[in-house]
Design a protein around this motif. Structure first.
Motif, PDB file in Angstrom:
ATOM      1  N   SER A  98      -0.362  92.576  20.018  1.00 56.64           N
ATOM      2  CA  SER A  98      -1.268  91.552  19.509  1.00 56.64           C
ATOM      3  C   SER A  98      -0.958  91.227  18.060  1.00 56.64           C
ATOM      4  CB  SER A  98      -2.724  92.009  19.641  1.00 56.64           C
ATOM      5  OG  SER A  98      -2.961  93.158  18.879  1.00 56.64           O
ATOM      6  N   ASN A 141       0.628  95.173  32.794  1.00 55.22           N
ATOM      7  CA  ASN A 141       0.347  96.487  33.365  1.00 55.22           C
ATOM      8  C   ASN A 141       1.618  97.043  33.993  1.00 55.22           C
ATOM      9  OD1 ASN A 141       0.008  94.429  35.388  1.00 55.22           O
ATOM     10  ND2 ASN A 141      -0.784  95.998  36.756  1.00 55.22           N
ATOM     11  N   GLN A 153      -0.502  88.919  31.045  1.00 55.54           N
ATOM     12  CA  GLN A 153      -1.802  88.389  30.667  1.00 55.54           C
ATOM     13  C   GLN A 153      -1.750  87.949  29.212  1.00 55.54           C
ATOM     14  OE1 GLN A 153      -4.788  91.437  31.583  1.00 55.54           O
ATOM     15  NE2 GLN A 153      -3.215  92.351  32.875  1.00 55.54           N
ATOM     16  N   GLU A 172      -3.220  88.153  21.977  1.00 59.82           N
ATOM     17  CA  GLU A 172      -2.691  89.386  22.543  1.00 59.82           C
ATOM     18  C   GLU A 172      -1.992  89.089  23.867  1.00 59.82           C
ATOM     19  OE1 GLU A 172      -4.401  93.730  23.876  1.00 59.82           O
ATOM     20  OE2 GLU A 172      -5.389  92.606  22.286  1.00 59.82           O
ATOM     21  N   ASN A 200      -0.932  98.208  21.699  1.00 58.94           N
ATOM     22  CA  ASN A 200      -2.128  98.719  22.351  1.00 58.94           C
ATOM     23  C   ASN A 200      -1.766  99.381  23.670  1.00 58.94           C
ATOM     24  OD1 ASN A 200      -3.644  97.128  20.390  1.00 58.94           O
ATOM     25  ND2 ASN A 200      -3.011  95.402  21.634  1.00 58.94           N
ATOM     26  N   TYR A 201      -2.595 100.329  24.073  1.00 58.01           N
ATOM     27  CA  TYR A 201      -2.455 100.974  25.374  1.00 58.01           C
ATOM     28  C   TYR A 201      -3.822 101.025  26.030  1.00 58.01           C
ATOM     29  CZ  TYR A 201      -1.876 104.523  28.930  1.00 58.01           C
ATOM     30  OH  TYR A 201      -1.886 105.194  30.118  1.00 58.01           O
ATOM     31  N   TYR A 202      -3.908 100.547  27.270  1.00 63.36           N
ATOM     32  CA  TYR A 202      -5.153 100.562  28.037  1.00 63.36           C
ATOM     33  C   TYR A 202      -4.928 101.417  29.272  1.00 63.36           C
ATOM     34  CZ  TYR A 202      -6.041  96.513  25.116  1.00 63.36           C
ATOM     35  OH  TYR A 202      -6.196  95.687  24.054  1.00 63.36           O
ATOM     36  N   TYR A 234      -4.303  86.625  25.949  1.00 60.96           N
ATOM     37  CA  TYR A 234      -5.688  86.632  25.495  1.00 60.96           C
ATOM     38  C   TYR A 234      -5.830  85.994  24.120  1.00 60.96           C
ATOM     39  CZ  TYR A 234      -6.805  90.063  29.095  1.00 60.96           C
ATOM     40  OH  TYR A 234      -6.996  90.690  30.291  1.00 60.96           O
ATOM     41  N   ARG A 293      -0.471  91.171  27.260  1.00 60.02           N
ATOM     42  CA  ARG A 293      -0.558  92.458  27.947  1.00 60.02           C
ATOM     43  C   ARG A 293       0.211  92.394  29.259  1.00 60.02           C
ATOM     44  NH1 ARG A 293      -7.120  93.454  27.743  1.00 60.02           N
ATOM     45  NH2 ARG A 293      -7.359  93.163  25.496  1.00 60.02           N
ATOM     46  N   THR A 298      -1.741  99.629  31.037  1.00 57.91           N
ATOM     47  CA  THR A 298      -1.462  98.334  30.441  1.00 57.91           C
ATOM     48  C   THR A 298      -1.034  98.501  28.985  1.00 57.91           C
ATOM     49  OG1 THR A 298      -3.063  97.326  31.910  1.00 57.91           O
ATOM     50  CG2 THR A 298      -2.422  96.052  29.981  1.00 57.91           C
ATOM     51  N   ILE A 299       0.043  97.827  28.635  1.00 58.27           N
ATOM     52  CA  ILE A 299       0.562  97.837  27.271  1.00 58.27           C
ATOM     53  C   ILE A 299       0.379  96.439  26.701  1.00 58.27           C
ATOM     54  CG2 ILE A 299       2.615  98.134  25.851  1.00 58.27           C
ATOM     55  CD1 ILE A 299       3.609 100.101  27.980  1.00 58.27           C
ATOM     56  N   GLY A 300      -0.089  96.366  25.462  1.00 57.63           N
ATOM     57  CA  GLY A 300      -0.320  95.075  24.831  1.00 57.63           C
ATOM     58  C   GLY A 300       0.295  94.998  23.457  1.00 57.63           C
TER      59      GLY A 300
END
Length: 134
Positions: free
Chosen positions: A35, A49, A67, A45, A24-26, A69, A47, A31-33
């Protein structure tokens, strides 16, 4: 340019991988995640940053905040899902751990392309609350 290269790499990685995980990318904080399978009713997940958060006025807004989740779907059909969850973030300053955040994500997953049933676009709002701030 770096964001474009990173985005292309993540897309290519998602097509190459056959395992049940997601990359994932936010945007906020770059932020890279990673999951577990977000197609299921619940998933985990991790993450981190890569730059300080853009929309944060915290004095501890720094890069490299890990982080974790646990997310779960509230409502779901084949093409869209509403989800929530709970997470924790712990910035690691040089003096030791003095801040812990509790994070509560609220998100929407959409699958807009029939030919790519495992590709999701996600919009998420995640308030972060300090529970330990010395």
């Amino acid at each position: 340019m770096k964001k474009t290269i990173l985005f292309i790499f993540l897309i290519a990685l998602s097509f190459a991988g056959k395992a049940q995980f997601a990359v994932n990318y936010y945007y906020d904080g770059n932020t890279i995640g990673i999951s577990t399978n977000p197609e299921k009713s619940h998933w985990f997940e991790l993450r981190v940053n890569t730059v300080p958060y853009i929309y944060s006025d915290w004095s501890h807004s720094q890069r490299g905040i890990p982080q974790a989740y646990f997310c779960f779907k509230l409502i779901s059909d084949g093409k869209a899902s509403l989800y929530s969850g709970v997470g924790a973030g712990i910035p690691f300053p040089q003096g030791g751990i003095n801040i812990v955040n509790v994070n509560i994500p609220f998100g929407l997953q959409l699958n807009p392309v029939n030919h790519l049933p495992r590709l999701y676009l996600t919009a998420e709002y995640t308030p972060m609350f300090d529970v330990l701030n010395e």
